[in-house]
Design an enzyme around this catalytic site. Structure first.
Site, PDB file in Angstrom:
ATOM      1  N   ARG A  35       0.837  -1.211   0.000  1.00  0.00           N
ATOM      2  CA  ARG A  35       0.000   0.000   0.000  1.00  0.00           C
ATOM      3  C   ARG A  35       0.869   1.258   0.000  1.00  0.00           C
ATOM      4  O   ARG A  35       0.486   2.273  -0.580  1.00  0.00           O
ATOM      5  CB  ARG A  35      -0.932  -0.005   1.200  1.00  0.00           C
ATOM      6  CG  ARG A  35      -2.073  -0.960   0.981  1.00  0.00           C
ATOM      7  CD  ARG A  35      -3.190  -0.702   1.948  1.00  0.00           C
ATOM      8  NE  ARG A  35      -4.406  -1.330   1.445  1.00  0.00           N
ATOM      9  CZ  ARG A  35      -5.362  -1.840   2.204  1.00  0.00           C
ATOM     10  NH1 ARG A  35      -5.259  -1.771   3.510  1.00  0.00           N
ATOM     11  NH2 ARG A  35      -6.425  -2.371   1.661  1.00  0.00           N
ATOM     12  N   LYS A 213     -20.298 -13.688   3.469  1.00  0.00           N
ATOM     13  CA  LYS A 213     -21.658 -13.195   3.725  1.00  0.00           C
ATOM     14  C   LYS A 213     -22.382 -12.701   2.489  1.00  0.00           C
ATOM     15  O   LYS A 213     -21.840 -11.932   1.715  1.00  0.00           O
ATOM     16  CB  LYS A 213     -21.570 -12.004   4.681  1.00  0.00           C
ATOM     17  CG  LYS A 213     -21.417 -12.386   6.127  1.00  0.00           C
ATOM     18  CD  LYS A 213     -21.468 -11.102   6.903  1.00  0.00           C
ATOM     19  CE  LYS A 213     -21.581 -11.310   8.384  1.00  0.00           C
ATOM     20  NZ  LYS A 213     -21.409 -10.018   9.058  1.00  0.00           N
ATOM     21  N   GLY A 366      -9.698  -6.975  -1.394  1.00  0.00           N
ATOM     22  CA  GLY A 366     -10.048  -7.774  -0.218  1.00  0.00           C
ATOM     23  C   GLY A 366      -9.391  -9.139  -0.232  1.00  0.00           C
ATOM     24  O   GLY A 366      -8.252  -9.303  -0.674  1.00  0.00           O
ATOM     25  N   GLY A 389     -13.651  -3.000  -0.123  1.00  0.00           N
ATOM     26  CA  GLY A 389     -14.914  -2.312   0.176  1.00  0.00           C
ATOM     27  C   GLY A 389     -15.193  -1.229  -0.851  1.00  0.00           C
ATOM     28  O   GLY A 389     -16.323  -1.078  -1.335  1.00  0.00           O
TER      29      GLY A 389
END
Ligand code: AMP
Length: 408
Positions: A35, A213, A366, A389
């Site tokens: 990053r 999920k 992710g 996200g």
């Protein structure tokens, strides 16, 4: 929108850059500096133009609801930005990198005032301030008062309307100051826009969704069912769909409150579900366990849970992916952290590698991005996003992100 490349006459100006230095670290040891590396083109462009570069980022989480102040202090200590300044300094030899341990007040002001042209100041974790995540106007105003210009390069945080991502640029813009996109943002927005504004030549457009999920990915399924030609489902979320369709799923995880929704999504006719699963009677890889493959027709027996897509599903998904001109993938096909349940996720990586050159392929960050790197497929993708996200939210909201819209 202006970009960092367009900025001229910025020598001696204080440029506030929101970066995403939310790196994986423990006790000050940084496990992955990707990053930081991703923000270097923007940072070096600005230092090269003689700007005084002030970097701000969050790192980890501070749970402000915690009633014990000592525990808050512990969380702060665990997410201290200071070691990141050292890691950044190693990546920009010859450039001075300073660190300011304060997030507000005279100490911060003095640190900014003490910068020479072409120097970098990394500030302490923005989340040390309670008002950051609430986009507190006074906090944003204090930070904005230090800057002459603002550059947004934190793609991984651009779906969050926080003080450092949205508060500061909206104040500066209102004051007539320049706000711009950094290089990482440009790359992310351009590549992901291709998955939002789909051209005819990019069909078939296939989305691959996995992970744990359904509820996390609800809105994205809805949006994708309007944009895509097919949506391939894997991971634990497949079992909510299977349960909704009346299949036997044994002890597999499913979300009871999403069953009706899953049925509605399935009615779009675009959803492709696994035809077989690798199941186990124990999640714990250190325990003695039975692992076997079962077909959807047989169903998953009681006492077993599905932990990966099976070999027939791998073939089916490979055949679907082989036809694609555009692919968006988010979420692993199984518990890829365990060797026994990696095959499905690797099969998707291989299928995507197989269409290199004929299709535009995006991995939406992710866990799937971690899997792509772990299995050595990063260079096979057209784009691997740095924000899980943010990339999902950009697709969900038809190309809109708060941290980008504020710059328009
Ligand atoms: P997400 O954050 O929603 O993308 O979920 C990623 C996580 O879901 C990873 O840690 C996977 O190990 C996990 N996962 C994927 N498939 C399954 C499954 N069938 N059962 C349990 N966990 C799963």
């Amino acid at each position: 929108m202006l970009t960092v490349k367009d900025l001229t006459g910025i020598e001696g100006k204080v440029v506030y850059v929101r970066v995403d230095f939310n790196v994986p670290q423990k006790n000050g040891v940084i496990r992955d500096n990707n990053r930081i590396k991703a923000a270097l083109p923007t940072i070096t462009e600005l230092t090269g133009k003689g700007a005084k570069v002030v970097l701000m980022s969050h790192l980890g989480k501070i749970k402000w609801k915690e009633p014990d102040p000592a525990k808050i202090e512990e969380m702060k200590k665990a997410n201290d930005m200071a070691p990141v300044a050292g890691a950044l300094a190693e990546l920009v030899p010859g450039t001075t990198v300073k660190f300011c341990a304060a997030t507000r007040g005279e100490e911060l002001k003095a640190a900014v005032a003490g910068l020479q042209n072409g120097e970098i100041l990394l500030c302490q974790n923005t989340r040390y301030e309670k008002g950051e995540e609430k986009n507190n106007p006074e906090l944003a105003a204090e930070w904005a008062s230090l800057a002459d210009l603002f550059v947004m390069d934190a793609f991984g945080s651009s779906h969050r309307a926080h003080a450092s991502t949205v508060g500061v640029p909206s104040i500066l813009k209102a004051e007539g100051k320049t706000v711009a996109l950094g290089y990482l943002m440009i790359k992310e927005v351009e590549n992901l826009t291709r998955c939002v504004e789909v051209k005819d030549e990019d069909r078939p457009y296939i989305a691959i969704l996995g992970g744990f999920k359904v509820s996390d990915k609800i809105k994205v399924i809805e949006t994708l069912s309007k944009k895509c030609d097919k949506i391939i489902i894997g991971g634990a979320m497949a079992y909510t769909f299977k349960k909704a369709l009346g299949e036997e799923i044994g002890n597999s995880p499913f979300e009871a409150d999403q069953l009706e929704y899953a049925k509605t999504c399935y009615a779009s006719g675009k959803i492709v579900l696994p035809v077989d699963s690798i199941v186990s009677d124990n999640f714990d890889e250190t325990a003695p366990r039975t692992i076997k493959t079962v077909t959807a027709a047989e169903g998953i027996p009681a006492g077993f849970e599905g932990l990966d897509i099976g070999p027939k599903t791998q073939e089916l998904y490979k055949a679907e992916i082989a036809k694609a001109k555009l692919v968006f993938w988010n979420g692993p096909m199984g518990v890829f952290e365990q060797k026994d349940f990696q095959a499905g996720t690797i099969a998707v990586c291989e299928a995507i590698a197989g269409i290199k050159g004929q299709a535009f392929t995006v991995c939406g960050g992710g866990d799937s991005a971690s899997a792509v790197k772990q299995f050595g497929f990063k260079s096979e993708f057209s784009h691997v996003s740095t924000g899980g996200g943010a990339s999902l939210e950009m697709i969900e909201n038809d190309g809109h992100l708060p941290g980008v819209d504020v710059l328009k």
